[in-house]
Scaffold this active site. Structure first.
Site, PDB file in Angstrom:
ATOM      1  N   ASN A  84       0.863  -1.180   0.000  1.00 22.85           N
ATOM      2  CA  ASN A  84       0.000   0.000   0.000  1.00 22.85           C
ATOM      3  C   ASN A  84       0.901   1.231   0.000  1.00 22.85           C
ATOM      4  OD1 ASN A  84      -1.793   2.043   0.515  1.00 22.85           O
ATOM      5  ND2 ASN A  84      -2.360   1.351   2.568  1.00 22.85           N
ATOM      6  N   TRP A  85       0.917   1.918  -1.134  1.00 23.13           N
ATOM      7  CA  TRP A  85       1.826   3.070  -1.254  1.00 23.13           C
ATOM      8  C   TRP A  85       1.266   4.319  -0.576  1.00 23.13           C
ATOM      9  CZ3 TRP A  85       3.525   2.726  -7.154  1.00 23.13           C
ATOM     10  CH2 TRP A  85       4.250   1.538  -7.334  1.00 23.13           C
ATOM     11  N   LYS A  86       0.045   4.301  -0.162  1.00 23.44           N
ATOM     12  CA  LYS A  86      -0.591   5.443   0.503  1.00 23.44           C
ATOM     13  C   LYS A  86      -0.397   6.727  -0.332  1.00 23.44           C
ATOM     14  CE  LYS A  86       0.150   3.087   4.833  1.00 23.44           C
ATOM     15  NZ  LYS A  86       0.352   3.168   6.247  1.00 23.44           N
ATOM     16  N   SER A 121       4.152  -2.952  10.199  1.00 19.88           N
ATOM     17  CA  SER A 121       5.618  -2.930  10.304  1.00 19.88           C
ATOM     18  C   SER A 121       6.285  -4.232   9.873  1.00 19.88           C
ATOM     19  CB  SER A 121       6.043  -2.538  11.726  1.00 19.88           C
ATOM     20  OG  SER A 121       5.562  -1.250  12.037  1.00 19.88           O
ATOM     21  N   GLY A 172       3.081   1.506  10.881  1.00 21.25           N
ATOM     22  CA  GLY A 172       4.010   2.628  10.731  1.00 21.25           C
ATOM     23  C   GLY A 172       4.729   2.994  12.013  1.00 21.25           C
ATOM     24  N   HIS A 218      -9.007   0.558   5.547  1.00 24.76           N
ATOM     25  CA  HIS A 218      -7.694   0.767   6.166  1.00 24.76           C
ATOM     26  C   HIS A 218      -7.862   1.670   7.395  1.00 24.76           C
ATOM     27  CE1 HIS A 218      -3.584   2.097   6.817  1.00 24.76           C
ATOM     28  NE2 HIS A 218      -3.219   1.012   6.151  1.00 24.76           N
ATOM     29  N   GLY A 233       3.119  -1.412   4.296  1.00 21.10           N
ATOM     30  CA  GLY A 233       3.116   0.032   4.075  1.00 21.10           C
ATOM     31  C   GLY A 233       4.516   0.517   3.741  1.00 21.10           C
ATOM     32  N   GLY A 234       5.224   0.997   4.743  1.00 17.59           N
ATOM     33  CA  GLY A 234       6.537   1.625   4.553  1.00 17.59           C
ATOM     34  C   GLY A 234       7.500   0.798   3.712  1.00 17.59           C
ATOM     35  N   GLU A 265      -6.277   4.094   8.438  1.00 17.38           N
ATOM     36  CA  GLU A 265      -6.138   5.534   8.183  1.00 17.38           C
ATOM     37  C   GLU A 265      -7.431   6.108   7.608  1.00 17.38           C
ATOM     38  OE1 GLU A 265      -2.528   5.204   5.916  1.00 17.38           O
ATOM     39  OE2 GLU A 265      -1.522   4.559   7.754  1.00 17.38           O
ATOM     40  N   GLU A 282      -4.785  -5.750  10.684  1.00 18.29           N
ATOM     41  CA  GLU A 282      -3.790  -4.703  10.874  1.00 18.29           C
ATOM     42  C   GLU A 282      -3.991  -4.047  12.237  1.00 18.29           C
ATOM     43  OE1 GLU A 282      -1.991  -3.385   6.948  1.00 18.29           O
ATOM     44  OE2 GLU A 282      -3.651  -2.057   7.363  1.00 18.29           O
TER      45      GLU A 282
HETATM   46  C1  PEP Z   1      -0.290  -0.293   6.466  1.00 18.01           C
HETATM   47  O1  PEP Z   1      -0.427   0.914   6.447  1.00 18.01           O
HETATM   48  O2  PEP Z   1      -1.182  -1.029   6.004  1.00 18.01           O
HETATM   49  C2  PEP Z   1       0.919  -0.836   7.046  1.00 18.01           C
HETATM   50  C3  PEP Z   1       0.926  -2.087   7.382  1.00 18.01           C
HETATM   51  O3  PEP Z   1       1.959   0.038   7.211  1.00 18.01           O
HETATM   52  P1  PEP Z   1       3.423  -0.329   7.746  1.00 18.01           P
HETATM   53  O4  PEP Z   1       3.874  -1.572   7.043  1.00 18.01           O
HETATM   54  O5  PEP Z   1       4.265   0.857   7.397  1.00 18.01           O
HETATM   55  O6  PEP Z   1       3.309  -0.541   9.220  1.00 18.01           O
END
Ligand code: PEP
Length: 252
Positions: free
Chosen positions: A9-11, A215, A175, A97, A236-237, A99, A169
């Protein structure tokens, strides 16, 4: 056998050029892996979806959307419909998600409507759910997750579940650099699978892929993915860096 999935997920990251370069690099390195029974997914921002789709060859990378509106069309400034996504070749959408839930007030009720729209349009949803830190600390995490799943998904028919991927999640792990332990992930995934089995059937529950997100990095992916009910990751990251993302794909 359940499908394994690694989804990035590039957000709200990557401009046009960065998006195209990143997906091309991912495709090139993924093709070499000759994956079996495994899907590799990227979710760019809306504005770059079509460019990313067009820049891909016949490799195994899929492009999905990060969100979608529930209505067919109309006066919803700034929103994107299922038909718009389909018209550029997008068949899958991430929904719920944390967010979106936190910053854009997405409720389970609205998510249930979005899921219906996904199904009416013969698309697929990657449905995210998970508890915040206070819920985990007060031992309320199973109740929270149960409620999220029931409200958004338990009106579905057995056959609808073919179009659903689940993504656990825990919000406290997104994050933050803090990961749920492989045991915590397995415990929640097994719990969710049992909810689906009790409401539908063991066969339906056994077929649904449940991803872990929070993460995930190349260094911890193998341990998390080795758990029985963890069928991959929503990243994510680490999905923004080609080597990290490939490291995670290699772990699956
Ligand atoms: C996410 O936003 O779905 C996520 C899992 O982010 P991260 O891997 O950065 O924790």
């Amino acid at each position: 056998m359940r499908t394994k999935i690694v989804a990035g997920n590039w957000k709200m990251n990557n401009n046009f050029e960065e998006s195209v370069n990143l997906v091309k690099a991912i495709e090139k390195k993924t093709d070499v892996l000759k994956l079996k029974n495994t899907r590799v997914i990227v979710a760019p921002t809306f504005v770059n979806l079509k460019s990313v789709v067009d820049s891909l060859g016949d490799g195994c990378v899929e492009v999905v959307a990060q969100n979608m509106h529930q209505a067919k069309k109309g006066a919803f400034t700034g929103e994107i419909s299922a038909q718009m996504l389909q018209s550029i070749g997008i068949k899958t959408v991430i929904l719920g998600h944390s967010e979106r839930r936190t910053y854009f007030n997405e409720t389970d009720e609205a998510l249930a409507e979005k899921i219906n729209t996904v199904l009416e349009n013969k698309m697929e949803a990657i449905f995210c759910f998970g508890e915040v830190l206070e819920d985990r600390k007060s031992d309320n995490h199973f109740n929270v997750v149960e409620s999220q799943i029931k409200k958004a998904l338990f009106h579905l028919k057995d056959t609808d579940w073919k179009s659903i991927v689940l993504a656990y999640e825990p919000v406290w792990a997104i994050g933050t650099g803090e990961t749920a332990s492989p045991e915590q992930a397995q415990e929640m995934h097994a719990f969710v699978r049992s909810l689906v089995a009790d409401k539908y059937s063991q066969a339906v529950a056994d077929e649904v892929s449940i991803l872990y997100g929070g993460s995930v990095k190349p260094g911890n992916a193998l341990e998390i993915f080795s758990k029985q009910d963890v069928d991959g990751g929503l990243i994510g990251g680490a999905a923004l860096n080609v080597d990290d993302f490939i490291g995670i794909i290699t772990a699956i």
